[in-house]
Write a protein that holds these residues in place. Structure first.
Motif, PDB file in Angstrom:
ATOM      1  N   VAL A   1       0.784  -1.087  -0.001  1.00  0.00           N
ATOM      2  CA  VAL A   1      -0.083   0.037   0.028  1.00  0.00           C
ATOM      3  C   VAL A   1       0.941   1.168   0.025  1.00  0.00           C
ATOM      4  N   ASP A   2       0.160   2.518  -0.613  1.00  0.00           N
ATOM      5  CA  ASP A   2       0.983   3.607  -0.349  1.00  0.00           C
ATOM      6  C   ASP A   2       0.501   4.397   0.762  1.00  0.00           C
ATOM      7  N   GLY A   3       1.190   5.565   1.014  1.00  0.00           N
ATOM      8  CA  GLY A   3       0.624   6.383   2.362  1.00  0.00           C
ATOM      9  C   GLY A   3      -0.608   6.797   2.284  1.00  0.00           C
ATOM     10  N   ALA A   4      -1.436   6.849   1.261  1.00  0.00           N
ATOM     11  CA  ALA A   4      -2.783   7.268   1.524  1.00  0.00           C
ATOM     12  C   ALA A   4      -3.896   6.337   2.021  1.00  0.00           C
ATOM     13  N   TYR A   5      -3.189   4.727   2.055  1.00  0.00           N
ATOM     14  CA  TYR A   5      -4.183   3.748   2.412  1.00  0.00           C
ATOM     15  C   TYR A   5      -4.160   3.708   3.955  1.00  0.00           C
ATOM     16  N   PRO A   6      -5.227   3.355   4.768  1.00  0.00           N
ATOM     17  CA  PRO A   6      -6.513   3.179   4.324  1.00  0.00           C
ATOM     18  C   PRO A   6      -7.228   4.520   4.313  1.00  0.00           C
ATOM     19  N   MET A   7      -7.894   5.023   3.203  1.00  0.00           N
ATOM     20  CA  MET A   7      -8.711   6.131   3.154  1.00  0.00           C
ATOM     21  C   MET A   7     -10.025   5.925   3.700  1.00  0.00           C
ATOM     22  N   VAL A   8     -10.513   4.795   3.884  1.00  0.00           N
ATOM     23  CA  VAL A   8     -11.725   4.597   4.566  1.00  0.00           C
ATOM     24  C   VAL A   8     -11.650   3.258   5.622  1.00  0.00           C
ATOM     25  N   GLY A   9     -12.003   3.469   6.560  1.00  0.00           N
ATOM     26  CA  GLY A   9     -11.819   2.387   7.667  1.00  0.00           C
ATOM     27  C   GLY A   9     -10.331   2.637   8.341  1.00  0.00           C
ATOM     28  N   THR A  10     -10.115   1.469   9.252  1.00  0.00           N
ATOM     29  CA  THR A  10      -8.740   1.676   9.705  1.00  0.00           C
ATOM     30  C   THR A  10      -8.065   0.149   9.780  1.00  0.00           C
ATOM     31  N   VAL A  11      -6.967   0.013   9.668  1.00  0.00           N
ATOM     32  CA  VAL A  11      -6.062  -1.144  10.056  1.00  0.00           C
ATOM     33  C   VAL A  11      -5.676  -1.359  11.452  1.00  0.00           C
TER      34      VAL A  11
ATOM     35  N   SER B   1      -3.993  -3.705  14.476  1.00  0.00           N
ATOM     36  CA  SER B   1      -2.719  -4.534  14.422  1.00  0.00           C
ATOM     37  C   SER B   1      -2.489  -4.866  16.093  1.00  0.00           C
ATOM     38  N   GLU B   2      -1.630  -5.574  16.185  1.00  0.00           N
ATOM     39  CA  GLU B   2      -1.313  -6.117  17.700  1.00  0.00           C
ATOM     40  C   GLU B   2       0.128  -6.432  17.600  1.00  0.00           C
ATOM     41  N   PRO B   3       0.969  -5.414  18.231  1.00  0.00           N
ATOM     42  CA  PRO B   3       0.409  -4.454  18.966  1.00  0.00           C
ATOM     43  C   PRO B   3       0.240  -3.105  17.988  1.00  0.00           C
ATOM     44  N   ALA B   4      -0.759  -2.234  18.655  1.00  0.00           N
ATOM     45  CA  ALA B   4      -1.276  -1.133  18.026  1.00  0.00           C
ATOM     46  C   ALA B   4      -0.208   0.022  17.830  1.00  0.00           C
ATOM     47  N   ALA B   5      -0.148   0.450  16.468  1.00  0.00           N
ATOM     48  CA  ALA B   5       0.710   1.755  16.323  1.00  0.00           C
ATOM     49  C   ALA B   5       0.353   2.000  14.970  1.00  0.00           C
ATOM     50  N   PRO B   6       0.791   3.320  14.738  1.00  0.00           N
ATOM     51  CA  PRO B   6       0.553   4.028  13.344  1.00  0.00           C
ATOM     52  C   PRO B   6       1.063   3.117  12.174  1.00  0.00           C
ATOM     53  N   LEU B   7       0.182   2.871  11.106  1.00  0.00           N
ATOM     54  CA  LEU B   7       0.494   1.888  10.026  1.00  0.00           C
ATOM     55  C   LEU B   7       1.793   2.399   9.484  1.00  0.00           C
ATOM     56  N   ALA B   8       1.914   3.700   8.995  1.00  0.00           N
ATOM     57  CA  ALA B   8       3.138   4.165   8.762  1.00  0.00           C
ATOM     58  C   ALA B   8       4.356   4.002   9.197  1.00  0.00           C
ATOM     59  N   GLU B   9       4.366   3.691  10.691  1.00  0.00           N
ATOM     60  CA  GLU B   9       5.311   3.601  11.562  1.00  0.00           C
ATOM     61  C   GLU B   9       5.683   2.104  11.477  1.00  0.00           C
ATOM     62  N   LEU B  10       4.971   1.248  11.340  1.00  0.00           N
ATOM     63  CA  LEU B  10       4.944  -0.431  11.413  1.00  0.00           C
ATOM     64  C   LEU B  10       5.533  -0.528  10.099  1.00  0.00           C
TER      65      LEU B  10
ATOM     66  N   ILE C   1      15.612  -2.339   6.612  1.00  0.00           N
ATOM     67  CA  ILE C   1      14.676  -3.478   6.620  1.00  0.00           C
ATOM     68  C   ILE C   1      13.402  -2.901   6.345  1.00  0.00           C
ATOM     69  N   HIS C   2      12.551  -3.136   5.716  1.00  0.00           N
ATOM     70  CA  HIS C   2      11.159  -2.397   5.785  1.00  0.00           C
ATOM     71  C   HIS C   2      10.234  -3.420   6.651  1.00  0.00           C
ATOM     72  N   GLY C   3       9.264  -2.999   7.094  1.00  0.00           N
ATOM     73  CA  GLY C   3       8.528  -3.294   8.072  1.00  0.00           C
ATOM     74  C   GLY C   3       7.091  -4.125   7.158  1.00  0.00           C
ATOM     75  N   ALA C   4       6.557  -4.984   7.975  1.00  0.00           N
ATOM     76  CA  ALA C   4       5.283  -5.539   7.580  1.00  0.00           C
ATOM     77  C   ALA C   4       4.315  -6.109   8.620  1.00  0.00           C
ATOM     78  N   LEU C   5       3.025  -6.052   8.316  1.00  0.00           N
ATOM     79  CA  LEU C   5       1.910  -6.667   9.123  1.00  0.00           C
ATOM     80  C   LEU C   5       1.632  -7.999   8.688  1.00  0.00           C
TER      81      LEU C   5
ATOM     82  N   ALA D   1       4.054  -6.649  13.340  1.00  0.00           N
ATOM     83  CA  ALA D   1       2.853  -6.788  14.249  1.00  0.00           C
ATOM     84  C   ALA D   1       2.052  -7.811  13.728  1.00  0.00           C
ATOM     85  N   ARG D   2       1.072  -8.218  14.302  1.00  0.00           N
ATOM     86  CA  ARG D   2      -0.048  -9.199  13.529  1.00  0.00           C
ATOM     87  C   ARG D   2      -0.902  -8.463  13.165  1.00  0.00           C
ATOM     88  N   LEU D   3      -1.612  -8.837  12.011  1.00  0.00           N
ATOM     89  CA  LEU D   3      -2.716  -8.039  11.376  1.00  0.00           C
ATOM     90  C   LEU D   3      -3.744  -8.643  11.924  1.00  0.00           C
ATOM     91  N   VAL D   4      -4.600  -7.859  12.682  1.00  0.00           N
ATOM     92  CA  VAL D   4      -5.930  -8.203  13.211  1.00  0.00           C
ATOM     93  C   VAL D   4      -7.163  -8.007  12.331  1.00  0.00           C
TER      94      VAL D   4
END
Length: 860
Positions: A123-133, A135-144, A151-155, A183-186
């Motif tokens: 995904v790009d930086g605009a995702y998600p435009m509707v709704g929320t992702v 995760s566990e642990p919870a944190a801003p998507l861009a940060e994760l 090394i890039h991160g992933a849920l 993080a785990r993708l909830v």
């Protein structure tokens, strides 16, 4: 002076109820004894139909309300194997805010060397435009997802952690890059729109995907662009206008366009199909329950013989007598309908509460008045159709015959008007089922099958009675009594055969279908299917890849073909979206399809119409089409179609039709083009690895580990894992089907119990007379056991045969799978039905045998 005393004013007369209604209500004061089965049958069928319809409406409304969140925007534009061009991106940005998403399959390789297929979503930086992702642990998507120390991160779906024995914080290899699982993708808001995948989700950034090197020319990547309009209240016409403008300004884009109004069309269609199936199951329960209604009403009339005789002796005409008792029956039916409606109306709320944390269903529970009204009408028509026959017989019976019926029941038919009214109720019931059917063909088949089952079971009952009448009488008393009970006037045979036969037929049909589907998935297919599919083999690595497989799996055979993805734009000059395709072939026109080219016919294919092109053909583009699908789509040799591949519309002429054996799970395509069609187009290759013989074994684990080391860019799909994924879906559907079908089976048991209860009075008189003549309890139990056992066994044999035939037709004609006779589970279920029949019969008989003869002999 004498005064005048005014007489007290008479109290105002209350309006009196009609005589028929007053008499009916007075009769009901005596209680509802004997109507338990009646109420249960009506309530069960109505609850099933109302509940299924209400849940379906809640899901449909949930799709409409949550369409924006499910889609991830207001409009979605999807492309395969290529990104949108600058011109296309400019058009999208004119419409509103845009988010780009890339999805593909790849191999996640742990440091231990173990690997697993994953569904990558970048995904790009605009995702998600509707709704929320979440995760566990919870944190801003861009940060994760951001890169840390290169090394890039992933849920990641927790399932991947379990498969590879990993934990949050570990690193996996994806293509040429290392990716940290942060993080785990909830949950992801647009999960339903993505459909069902074969592997766990891995959510990463597009920068991370670029670092993996998986984006090669011809790679099987889907690019989706979600657009959020500036005006969030844009109506359907505004959304349709954007779609039309996109097709007009960019006719060769070849993208698939969806709006929030049809965020998941396949999911919506599946809801409608499954709803129809479950509704038909509920209607089956209601029709089976109708037999219970008839039995209960018949027993009710028998109990009311003295009351009917009294009414007629006082001058009540036959029509009025029937009206009184029909009113009572309809009042009781209304009670059952209200109970069923209450259960059905509550079902969406119960499902929402139970499934909210388990399933990502867009369920918006609410009352569905129309669906509830239809369910109530089903229940009312069933009650009328099955109650009028038994009630109508009392119309023309003289008073003397009514009093004599207790020891000498007279056979009589209801008047023509009652039969016509009952027939009208049945016709209305059929019409209702057709009007509200998603697929009228399926509904017609169901109605014909139900009518055929009722007729056949009636003939079986008559045949059993005729056979029992003609058989020589046994010398022993118990078998002779059992044989006489089968064919005597007022015998239980018709109602018992009908209720038990319907239940066993349904049980055997479901057991056979379930066994065949599981057999195809777990036994038959893997024995002759490839062990692996390999995707995204680059042109420059084909020879090295084949040499690798020859070294690592010498006992296997490799098949390889070039592969691209294309989307059918038009057939015979008609746009694909406007083409009227039957349901069994519509999938060809939905989304993109795998396509290939070949100089010679594929192995195992047979050309049945037209001719294959020469190996050095260089003329106009030609295509070979699957014969069966071509027939469904109305295509013949010489017709033209347009396919969009890599943003180019290519028109080709159908040169030939060929047979395709899909069940082998080999490399098969609906469309095979002449090689010159795609000269110079970037593409990858698809390969399969199949054991050379039944005794040959491929070490799948070793092949996957070696492949992960040498070809990290190649995606391998183990057929066993894919079948397990399909099996999981089938198992979930099977659970739902069994749960729904259990309602019909419960109705059958209720009817069976009701039929046995309806014969209580006759059995009581038999037992009293026989005990008076010296019959022992053991001898009577033996006679009744033989009667119930003979009827049950004969009915089960019929149900087993008809259930097997029904399963064969469904598997071969509807599912288009080979049929295998799997009698194990069905036979156990059928024999269990015999035990239940005998057990229920004896349970009711045991209490009768304990009665003292004297009180009953006085009334004979």
């Amino acid at each position: 002076m004498h005064g005048f005393v005014r007489a007290p004013a008479a109290p105002p007369r209350r309006p009196r109820l009609p005589l028929v209604l007053r008499l009916a209500l007075r009769e009901l004061r005596g209680g509802l004894r004997g109507f338990g089965v009646f109420l249960a049958c009506i309530a069960l069928g109505v609850a099933a139909i109302a509940g299924v319809s209400s849940v379906s409406r809640s899901l449909t409304e949930g799709l409409a309300v949550e369409g924006r969140r499910i889609l991830g925007g207001d409009v979605s534009f999807s492309l395969v194997q290529r990104e949108a061009s600058l011109q296309e991106q400019a058009f999208l940005k004119e419409q509103g805010r845009v988010a780009a998403i890339a999805t593909l399959r790849a191999m996640a390789i742990a440091e231990s060397g173990e690997s697993a297929l994953v569904e990558v979503k970048a995904v790009d930086g605009a995702y998600p435009m509707v709704g929320t992702v979440e995760s566990e642990p919870a944190a801003p998507l861009a940060e994760l997802l951001a890169a840390r120390d290169g090394i890039h991160g992933a849920l990641v779906d927790p399932l991947l952690l379990d498969r590879l024995g990993l934990a949050v914080g570990d690193v996996v290899r994806l293509g040429n890059a290392r990716v940290a699982l942060r993080a785990r993708l909830v949950s992801e808001p647009d999960k339903i729109a993505a459909g069902v995948g074969f592997g766990p989700r891995l959510l990463m950034s597009q920068e991370g995907l670029a670092a993996t090197g998986l984006l090669q020319p011809g790679s099987l990547v889907r690019w989706t662009y979600r657009v959020v309009l500036p005006d969030s209240s844009a109506d359907e016409r505004a959304l349709a206008r954007i779609e039309d403008e996109a097709r007009q300004r960019l006719p060769d884009a070849g993208w698939q366009i969806r709006s929030r109004n049809n965020a998941s069309p396949q999911f919506a269609r599946n809801i409608e199909r499954f709803t129809q199936f479950l509704t038909l199951v509920g209607l089956t329960a209601l029709l089976v329950g109708g037999v219970g209604v008839a039995n209960a009403v018949n027993a009710f009339v028998e109990r009311k013989l003295h009351s009917i005789a009294t009414l007629k002796s006082l001058g009540a005409p036959g029509g009025q007598v029937v009206a009184v008792y029909l009113t009572q029956v309809m009042i009781l039916a209304a009670v059952g309908i209200v109970i069923g409606l209450a259960v059905g109306a509550a079902m969406p709320f119960a499902v929402a509460q139970a499934a909210r944390s388990l399933l990502p269903l867009p369920l918006t529970p609410a009352l569905a008045p129309l669906e509830l009204a239809v369910a109530a009408l089903y229940g009312l028509l069933t009650a009328v159709a099955f109650a009028l026959g038994p009630l109508g017989r009392a119309h023309d019976v003289p008073v003397s015959a009514l009093f004599r019926d207790e020891v000498d029941p007279a056979a009589r038919k209801p008047r023509l008007r009652y039969r016509l009214t009952s027939l009208a109720a049945v016709v209305t019931l059929v019409t209702l089922a057709l009007v509200f059917a998603y697929d009228r063909r399926v509904a017609l088949i169901f109605i014909a099958a139900a009518a055929g089952a009722f007729l056949l079971l009636r003939l079986v009952a008559l045949g059993l009675m005729a056979l029992a009448r003609r058989l020589p009488r046994p010398r022993r008393a118990a078998p002779r009594l059992a044989l006489a009970n089968i064919h005597r006037p007022g015998a239980l045979t018709p109602s018992l055969v009908l209720s038990l036969g319907l239940g066993v037929t349904l049980l055997v049909t479901l057991a056979m279908i379930d066994a065949n589907i599981r057999g195809q998935l777990t036994r038959a297919l893997p024995a002759r299917a490839p062990s692996f599919f390999f995707l995204d083999i680059q042109n420059g690595e084909v020879e090295r890849f084949e040499a690798f497989l020859a070294r690592e799996a010498p006992q296997g055979t490799v098949d390889r073909v070039p592969m691209m993805r294309g989307r059918v734009v038009s057939l015979k000059g008609i746009r694909a979206s406007d083409y009227r395709a039957p349901e069994e072939a519509a999938w060809v026109l939905e989304g993109d399809r795998g396509i290939t080219y070949a100089a010679t016919p594929p192995e195992g294919a047979t050309v049945v119409a037209g001719e294959w092109w020469p190996a050095d053909y260089a003329g106009e583009p030609l295509v070979s089409f699957d014969r069966e699908l071509a027939e469904h789509l109305g295509l013949t040799v010489g017709d033209r179609l347009v396919v969009n591949v890599l943003g180019r519309n290519i028109e080709a002429r159908i040169a030939n039709l060929r047979t395709v054996e899909w069940r082998t799970l080999g490399i098969n395509f609906v469309m095979v083009f002449s090689p010159n069609t795609f000269a110079g187009a970037p593409h990858t290759h698809l390969a399969t690895l199949t054991a050379k013989g039944q005794d040959a074994r491929i070490d799948e684990g070793a092949v996957m580990r070696a492949l992960a080391r040498e070809f990290p860019m190649v995606t391998s799909v183990r057929v066993r894992d894919a079948l397990d994924a399909v099996n999981d879906v089938v198992s979930q559907l099977a659970v739902a089907v069994r749960a729904a079908s259990s309602i019909a089976l419960a109705a059958s048991l209720l009817v069976l119990g009701g039929a046995l209860a309806a014969g209580h009075q006759a059995r009581l008189h038999d037992a009293v007379v026989l005990k008076t003549l010296g019959a022992t309890r053991a001898r009577l139990i033996s006679a009744f056991s033989q009667e119930y056992g003979a009827l049950g066994l004969a009915t089960v044999i019929f149900g087993f045969i008809t259930g097997t035939i029904s399963a064969y037709l469904i598997v071969t004609r509807v599912m288009r799978l080979p049929f295998s006779f799997e009698p194990g589970g069905a036979l156990v279920a059928a024999l269990l039905a015999v035990v239940v029949t005998v057990g229920l019969g004896l349970a009711g008989t045991w209490r009768i045998l304990g009665q003292k003869p004297a009180p009953y002999l006085r009334n004979l």
